[in-house]
Design a protein around this motif. Structure first.
Motif, PDB file in Angstrom:
ATOM      1  N   GLU A  84      44.983  48.570  56.670  1.00  0.00           N
ATOM      2  CA  GLU A  84      45.152  49.784  55.874  1.00  0.00           C
ATOM      3  C   GLU A  84      45.457  49.441  54.416  1.00  0.00           C
ATOM      4  O   GLU A  84      46.294  48.574  54.156  1.00  0.00           O
ATOM      5  CB  GLU A  84      46.307  50.596  56.481  1.00  0.00           C
ATOM      6  CG  GLU A  84      46.257  52.067  56.159  1.00  0.00           C
ATOM      7  CD  GLU A  84      47.477  52.769  56.750  1.00  0.00           C
ATOM      8  OE1 GLU A  84      47.771  52.558  57.946  1.00  0.00           O
ATOM      9  OE2 GLU A  84      48.146  53.493  55.990  1.00  0.00           O
ATOM     10  N   ASN A  85      44.758  50.098  53.505  1.00  0.00           N
ATOM     11  CA  ASN A  85      44.962  49.906  52.058  1.00  0.00           C
ATOM     12  C   ASN A  85      44.631  48.495  51.561  1.00  0.00           C
ATOM     13  O   ASN A  85      45.188  48.048  50.566  1.00  0.00           O
ATOM     14  CB  ASN A  85      46.405  50.220  51.640  1.00  0.00           C
ATOM     15  CG  ASN A  85      46.774  51.657  51.890  1.00  0.00           C
ATOM     16  OD1 ASN A  85      45.906  52.520  51.871  1.00  0.00           O
ATOM     17  ND2 ASN A  85      48.047  51.917  52.156  1.00  0.00           N
ATOM     18  N   MET A  86      43.732  47.811  52.261  1.00  0.00           N
ATOM     19  CA  MET A  86      43.355  46.454  51.818  1.00  0.00           C
ATOM     20  C   MET A  86      42.590  46.530  50.490  1.00  0.00           C
ATOM     21  O   MET A  86      41.728  47.380  50.315  1.00  0.00           O
ATOM     22  CB  MET A  86      42.473  45.810  52.884  1.00  0.00           C
ATOM     23  CG  MET A  86      41.964  44.446  52.533  1.00  0.00           C
ATOM     24  SD  MET A  86      41.072  43.709  53.932  1.00  0.00           S
ATOM     25  CE  MET A  86      39.400  43.768  53.314  1.00  0.00           C
ATOM     26  N   ILE A  87      42.936  45.646  49.550  1.00  0.00           N
ATOM     27  CA  ILE A  87      42.202  45.586  48.285  1.00  0.00           C
ATOM     28  C   ILE A  87      41.799  44.146  47.992  1.00  0.00           C
ATOM     29  O   ILE A  87      42.450  43.200  48.437  1.00  0.00           O
ATOM     30  CB  ILE A  87      43.034  46.131  47.087  1.00  0.00           C
ATOM     31  CG1 ILE A  87      44.400  45.424  46.992  1.00  0.00           C
ATOM     32  CG2 ILE A  87      43.224  47.645  47.171  1.00  0.00           C
ATOM     33  CD1 ILE A  87      45.120  45.662  45.679  1.00  0.00           C
ATOM     34  N   TYR A  88      40.694  44.004  47.283  1.00  0.00           N
ATOM     35  CA  TYR A  88      40.273  42.672  46.827  1.00  0.00           C
ATOM     36  C   TYR A  88      39.326  42.831  45.648  1.00  0.00           C
ATOM     37  O   TYR A  88      38.751  43.902  45.445  1.00  0.00           O
ATOM     38  CB  TYR A  88      39.619  41.863  47.960  1.00  0.00           C
ATOM     39  CG  TYR A  88      38.396  42.499  48.582  1.00  0.00           C
ATOM     40  CD1 TYR A  88      37.125  42.275  48.069  1.00  0.00           C
ATOM     41  CD2 TYR A  88      38.514  43.324  49.707  1.00  0.00           C
ATOM     42  CE1 TYR A  88      36.004  42.850  48.650  1.00  0.00           C
ATOM     43  CE2 TYR A  88      37.399  43.904  50.293  1.00  0.00           C
ATOM     44  CZ  TYR A  88      36.141  43.657  49.758  1.00  0.00           C
ATOM     45  OH  TYR A  88      35.030  44.242  50.321  1.00  0.00           O
ATOM     46  N   ARG A  89      39.197  41.782  44.868  1.00  0.00           N
ATOM     47  CA  ARG A  89      38.248  41.799  43.762  1.00  0.00           C
ATOM     48  C   ARG A  89      36.866  41.453  44.284  1.00  0.00           C
ATOM     49  O   ARG A  89      36.733  40.634  45.191  1.00  0.00           O
ATOM     50  CB  ARG A  89      38.675  40.799  42.678  1.00  0.00           C
ATOM     51  CG  ARG A  89      39.728  41.373  41.748  1.00  0.00           C
ATOM     52  CD  ARG A  89      40.143  40.396  40.673  1.00  0.00           C
ATOM     53  NE  ARG A  89      39.044  40.050  39.769  1.00  0.00           N
ATOM     54  CZ  ARG A  89      39.233  39.556  38.537  1.00  0.00           C
ATOM     55  NH1 ARG A  89      40.463  39.359  38.072  1.00  0.00           N
ATOM     56  NH2 ARG A  89      38.194  39.240  37.772  1.00  0.00           N
ATOM     57  N   THR A  90      35.836  42.082  43.695  1.00  0.00           N
ATOM     58  CA  THR A  90      34.475  41.827  44.195  1.00  0.00           C
ATOM     59  C   THR A  90      33.728  40.830  43.299  1.00  0.00           C
ATOM     60  O   THR A  90      32.563  40.565  43.522  1.00  0.00           O
ATOM     61  CB  THR A  90      33.669  43.143  44.252  1.00  0.00           C
ATOM     62  OG1 THR A  90      33.559  43.657  42.918  1.00  0.00           O
ATOM     63  CG2 THR A  90      34.346  44.175  45.149  1.00  0.00           C
ATOM     64  N   ASP A  91      34.446  40.280  42.279  1.00  0.00           N
ATOM     65  CA  ASP A  91      33.722  39.432  41.312  1.00  0.00           C
ATOM     66  C   ASP A  91      34.273  38.004  41.229  1.00  0.00           C
ATOM     67  O   ASP A  91      34.091  37.331  40.219  1.00  0.00           O
ATOM     68  CB  ASP A  91      33.789  40.087  39.929  1.00  0.00           C
ATOM     69  CG  ASP A  91      35.225  40.194  39.400  1.00  0.00           C
ATOM     70  OD1 ASP A  91      36.173  39.988  40.193  1.00  0.00           O
ATOM     71  OD2 ASP A  91      35.392  40.458  38.195  1.00  0.00           O
ATOM     72  N   ILE A  92      34.908  37.561  42.317  1.00  0.00           N
ATOM     73  CA  ILE A  92      35.482  36.199  42.264  1.00  0.00           C
ATOM     74  C   ILE A  92      34.359  35.165  42.110  1.00  0.00           C
ATOM     75  O   ILE A  92      33.378  35.194  42.852  1.00  0.00           O
ATOM     76  CB  ILE A  92      36.326  35.898  43.536  1.00  0.00           C
ATOM     77  CG1 ILE A  92      37.441  36.921  43.724  1.00  0.00           C
ATOM     78  CG2 ILE A  92      36.886  34.465  43.490  1.00  0.00           C
ATOM     79  CD1 ILE A  92      38.445  37.022  42.587  1.00  0.00           C
ATOM     80  N   GLY A  93      34.535  34.283  41.156  1.00  0.00           N
ATOM     81  CA  GLY A  93      33.566  33.202  40.935  1.00  0.00           C
ATOM     82  C   GLY A  93      32.465  33.554  39.944  1.00  0.00           C
ATOM     83  O   GLY A  93      31.759  32.677  39.462  1.00  0.00           O
ATOM     84  N   GLN A  94      32.307  34.847  39.643  1.00  0.00           N
ATOM     85  CA  GLN A  94      31.198  35.249  38.759  1.00  0.00           C
ATOM     86  C   GLN A  94      31.382  34.714  37.333  1.00  0.00           C
ATOM     87  O   GLN A  94      30.400  34.517  36.623  1.00  0.00           O
ATOM     88  CB  GLN A  94      31.061  36.784  38.710  1.00  0.00           C
ATOM     89  CG  GLN A  94      30.737  37.429  40.042  1.00  0.00           C
ATOM     90  CD  GLN A  94      29.422  36.940  40.638  1.00  0.00           C
ATOM     91  OE1 GLN A  94      28.546  36.441  39.930  1.00  0.00           O
ATOM     92  NE2 GLN A  94      29.294  37.049  41.955  1.00  0.00           N
ATOM     93  N   LYS A  95      32.646  34.486  36.947  1.00  0.00           N
ATOM     94  CA  LYS A  95      32.908  33.978  35.597  1.00  0.00           C
ATOM     95  C   LYS A  95      32.178  32.665  35.351  1.00  0.00           C
ATOM     96  O   LYS A  95      31.851  32.340  34.212  1.00  0.00           O
ATOM     97  CB  LYS A  95      34.403  33.663  35.446  1.00  0.00           C
ATOM     98  CG  LYS A  95      35.277  34.824  35.164  1.00  0.00           C
ATOM     99  CD  LYS A  95      36.647  34.264  34.782  1.00  0.00           C
ATOM    100  CE  LYS A  95      37.733  35.172  35.258  1.00  0.00           C
ATOM    101  NZ  LYS A  95      39.039  34.741  34.781  1.00  0.00           N
ATOM    102  N   ALA A  96      31.978  31.900  36.417  1.00  0.00           N
ATOM    103  CA  ALA A  96      31.362  30.570  36.272  1.00  0.00           C
ATOM    104  C   ALA A  96      30.042  30.680  35.526  1.00  0.00           C
ATOM    105  O   ALA A  96      29.676  29.791  34.752  1.00  0.00           O
ATOM    106  CB  ALA A  96      31.150  29.950  37.645  1.00  0.00           C
TER     107      ALA A  96
END
Ligand code: AMP
Ligand code: GLY
Length: 425
Positions: A409-421
């Motif tokens: 419930e209420n799980m959050i995460y970023r969807t752009d991990i690693g894209q900075k590379a």
């Protein structure tokens, strides 16, 4: 059988445990206090990471061969000195050496004395003097830091005189960080991209690990407040081979020499938090005296050298005999957090999707615990999904495939991990 006690309860400690379990030597692992993931690797012992006497008694009674300290608090409190007095083997810097993280003023002074590149700074205990300095300096952003440990919350990047004054008032007058904020440092703002490089040292030689990049902000595109870290990948192309060499020569080597000249024995991990400007200049944002989290979750899976052998070489001061071997793959870690984090969040939410098994992917536990046979959330950062592959893009795809099959419930995460590379290639 080598008995190892790992102190801490985060993703870092789970990742260290997995790496030690892969050692050529047979190991029995104990975690104090550990989490639901570490309980699957060894035994969790209900002693807090800062209960030094409790940990000491357990290590003695259980004939622990080596204790490995994950977080900074027990190191800064002097756990290593206490264990060594009792002739117990423990991995990490002693109290004097741990000041490198325990006092930002001490660390800045050392860097200044030994020409290690870092932002200019001034230290204050007096509220009025600090305010006068801000007014006279009149440059924003400006960075205000509590001198001592403040669980990652002691840094304010102020964009106006008002914000700066508020931060100073909170620290020096309102004692927001208690004793950790009796003194503050005010330092120039550094603009650029951050990278983390850890190094092993036995006080005689220093061996840097691969460069990783954390994602500190809560939101995609580095938006919103800073957290302990919402994901990481390794290696990062932000640090070119030339920069890596420069970090070794202008940061790690001078730091080791500084400790030698000061007569302080530093054994363990040095964590260099780096700022790399657009023109390629490198500056230290901070040193830490331990592995970073989540970066450890992506650095250790790429290390091919036996971690226990490295720890033993540090203990015997024979690290010069070791050369680190690395996989040529890339690793990525996506952190799954409780909604609300880094502010208030709820705990005790049952987690599903933990039993899925995918090749080259591991689900690392951080804020989890067992509750009547279920695994439930018990912290802000709950899990790290770590994948490795020959290409960073494939590792990212794999990690998100597993992530989307996990829920609470209420799980959050970023969807752009690693894209900075991609920005650095
Ligand atoms: P610290 O606890 O010193 O690592 O600071 C936490 C975070 O604040 C860092 O990871 C940076 O993102 C930011 N920060 C700290 N010092 C500076 C600085 N002088 N200039 C820019 N950002 C900074
Ligand atoms: N990833 C930031 C830290 O471990 O301090």
């Amino acid at each position: 059988m080598t008995k190892l006690l790992i102190i801490g309860s985060g993703g870092r400690e789970h990742a260290i445990g997995i790496a030690l379990k892969q050692s050529n030597k047979n190991t029995t692992l104990y975690f104090a206090p550990g989490n639901a993931g570490t309980a699957l690797l060894g035994s969790n012992i209900a002693i807090n990471a800062t209960d030094i006497n409790g940990l000491l008694s357990f290590a003695k009674e259980s004939n622990i061969d080596m204790t490995i300290v994950g977080p900074e608090d027990p190191l800064v409190m002097g756990i290593v000195d206490t264990f060594q007095k009792e002739n117990l083997t423990i991995f990490g810097p002693n109290k004097l050496a741990a000041q490198l993280e325990g006092s930002k003023k001490w660390a800045k002074q050392l860097m200044k004395n030994y020409n290690i590149p870092t932002a200019n700074y001034h230290a204050f205990t007096d509220y009025e003097k600090a305010k006068d300095y801000i007014k006279a300096n009149n440059q924003y952003p400006i960075v205000i830091k509590a001198d001592g440990l403040a669980a990652g919350k002691g840094v304010t990047i102020a964009t106006s005189q008002n914000e700066a004054n508020n931060a100073i008032e909170e620290c020096l007058l309102n004692k927001k960080f208690n004793d950790a904020g009796t003194e503050i440092i005010i330092e120039d703002f550094l603009e650029g991209d951050e990278a983390s490089i850890f190094a092993f040292t036995d006080s005689k030689v220093i061996l840097p690990m691969l460069a990783a990049q954390d994602h500190k902000a809560i939101g995609d595109g580095d938006t919103g407040p800073n957290t302990g870290g919402m994901g990481a990948y390794c290696p990062t192309p932000l640090v070119t081979p030339e920069m890596y060499k420069k970090v070794t020569e202008t940061i790690f080597e001078p730091l080791l020499q500084a400790f030698q000249k000061e007569g302080i024995t530093y054994k363990g991990i040095v964590y260099a938090g780096l700022m790399i400007t657009k023109t390629g200049d490198i500056s230290i944002v901070e040193f830490n005296v331990r592995f970073g989290d989540p970066e450890t979750q992506v650095v250790l899976p790429l290390l091919k050298t036996d971690l226990l052998t490295i720890f033993e070489a540090i203990e015997t001061e024979t690290l010069a005999n070791i050369s680190l071997e690395w996989s040529t793959e890339s690793a990525v870690c996506v952190v799954l957090a409780s909604g609300g984090y880094p502010n208030a969040y709820q705990k005790g939410k049952p987690i599903s999707g933990l039993t899925q098994k995918k090749e080259n992917t591991a689900i690392i536990h951080a804020g989890t615990k067992q509750d009547n046979g279920n695994i439930v959330t018990s912290g802000g950062r709950v899990l790290g999904v770590v994948s490795k592959a020959s290409q960073l893009d494939s590792a990212i795809t794999q990690a998100y495939e597993t992530t989307t099959n996990i829920s609470f419930e209420n799980m959050i995460y970023r969807t752009d991990i690693g894209q900075k590379a991609k920005r650095y290639q």
